[in-house]
Scaffold this motif. Sequence first.
Motif, PDB file in Angstrom:
ATOM      1  N   PRO A 113      57.558   2.090  -0.368  1.00 31.01           N
ATOM      2  CA  PRO A 113      57.135   2.043   1.037  1.00 31.01           C
ATOM      3  C   PRO A 113      55.805   1.318   1.205  1.00 31.01           C
ATOM      4  CG  PRO A 113      57.531   4.321   0.304  1.00 31.01           C
ATOM      5  CD  PRO A 113      57.628   3.439  -0.892  1.00 31.01           C
ATOM      6  N   ALA A 114      55.719   0.566   2.288  1.00 27.99           N
ATOM      7  CA  ALA A 114      54.508  -0.215   2.571  1.00 27.99           C
ATOM      8  C   ALA A 114      53.265   0.664   2.589  1.00 27.99           C
ATOM      9  CB  ALA A 114      54.659  -0.951   3.896  1.00 27.99           C
ATOM     10  N   LYS A 115      53.392   1.868   3.103  1.00 26.08           N
ATOM     11  CA  LYS A 115      52.247   2.778   3.194  1.00 26.08           C
ATOM     12  C   LYS A 115      51.627   3.057   1.821  1.00 26.08           C
ATOM     13  CE  LYS A 115      50.994   7.364   4.884  1.00 26.08           C
ATOM     14  NZ  LYS A 115      51.485   8.608   5.490  1.00 26.08           N
ATOM     15  N   GLN A 116      52.470   3.191   0.804  1.00 27.52           N
ATOM     16  CA  GLN A 116      51.968   3.451  -0.546  1.00 27.52           C
ATOM     17  C   GLN A 116      51.511   2.170  -1.253  1.00 27.52           C
ATOM     18  OE1 GLN A 116      54.526   5.295   0.633  1.00 27.52           O
ATOM     19  NE2 GLN A 116      53.977   7.400   0.147  1.00 27.52           N
ATOM     20  N   GLU A 118      50.229  -0.700   0.437  1.00 30.55           N
ATOM     21  CA  GLU A 118      49.119  -1.363   1.141  1.00 30.55           C
ATOM     22  C   GLU A 118      47.757  -1.182   0.486  1.00 30.55           C
ATOM     23  OE1 GLU A 118      49.358  -0.039   5.192  1.00 30.55           O
ATOM     24  OE2 GLU A 118      51.023  -1.398   5.642  1.00 30.55           O
ATOM     25  N   PRO A 119      47.391   0.020   0.042  1.00 32.52           N
ATOM     26  CA  PRO A 119      46.062   0.171  -0.574  1.00 32.52           C
ATOM     27  C   PRO A 119      45.867  -0.697  -1.821  1.00 32.52           C
ATOM     28  CG  PRO A 119      47.015   2.331  -0.095  1.00 32.52           C
ATOM     29  CD  PRO A 119      48.088   1.303   0.156  1.00 32.52           C
ATOM     30  N   HIS A 121      47.316  -3.756  -2.076  1.00 33.87           N
ATOM     31  CA  HIS A 121      47.528  -5.146  -1.649  1.00 33.87           C
ATOM     32  C   HIS A 121      48.766  -5.752  -2.315  1.00 33.87           C
ATOM     33  CE1 HIS A 121      43.618  -4.738   0.171  1.00 33.87           C
ATOM     34  NE2 HIS A 121      43.135  -4.355  -0.989  1.00 33.87           N
ATOM     35  N   ASP A 123      53.080  -6.098  -1.778  1.00 40.00           N
ATOM     36  CA  ASP A 123      54.234  -5.978  -0.887  1.00 40.00           C
ATOM     37  C   ASP A 123      55.488  -5.779  -1.723  1.00 40.00           C
ATOM     38  OD1 ASP A 123      52.840  -6.554   1.553  1.00 40.00           O
ATOM     39  OD2 ASP A 123      52.842  -8.673   0.982  1.00 40.00           O
TER      40      ASP A 123
END
Length: 184
Positions: A113-116, A118-119, A121, A123
């Motif tokens: 998931p993007a939420k996990q 994103e920190p 950097h 994708d």
Amino acid sequence: MYSVVLDACVLFPNILRDTVLTLAEAELFRPLWSEAILDEVRRNVIAKRKVDPALFDRTLALMNASFDGAMVDDWQGIVVGLDLPDPDDRHVLAAAIAGGAQAVVTFNLADFPAKQLEPHHVDAVHPDTFLLDQLDLAPARVLDALVRQAQRFRKPAMDLSGLLARLERCDVPEFAEEVRRIAL
């Protein structure tokens, strides 16, 4: 150069692995993997395709020899602090972080998931989207690489159309269709 970790599910289908690595040979991106990813590929190929382990070990050795720096080390300590829906996928994200990758190319987008991500950097990108991006960025180089890939097949011989049909069966249908539209 844009760096991506290739998840085991992308390296498992022979034709997709060959395509992705052919584009990496054309220096469109830098491929990365870890020993854990290659172990997963090895286990699945040997179990599901009944391949001689020694022959597949040769394939993996050739991959590592052909892509200097693709093997990501020192990812193990990163795994502990990662939270993903499937804890068994943490090693893939850890390899991406340790290797400085911008993306993980995987069919299993729900596991990243993007939420996990994103920190860190990073994708998660579906192989079909990834291949389409490569085609958009460098169409002539991608088409040239695909033609060269098809020409390597001898038994049986394969042309670009045959290669695209096989890629379509590997769940990258939009890429196959776009190459057909451009090249055939």
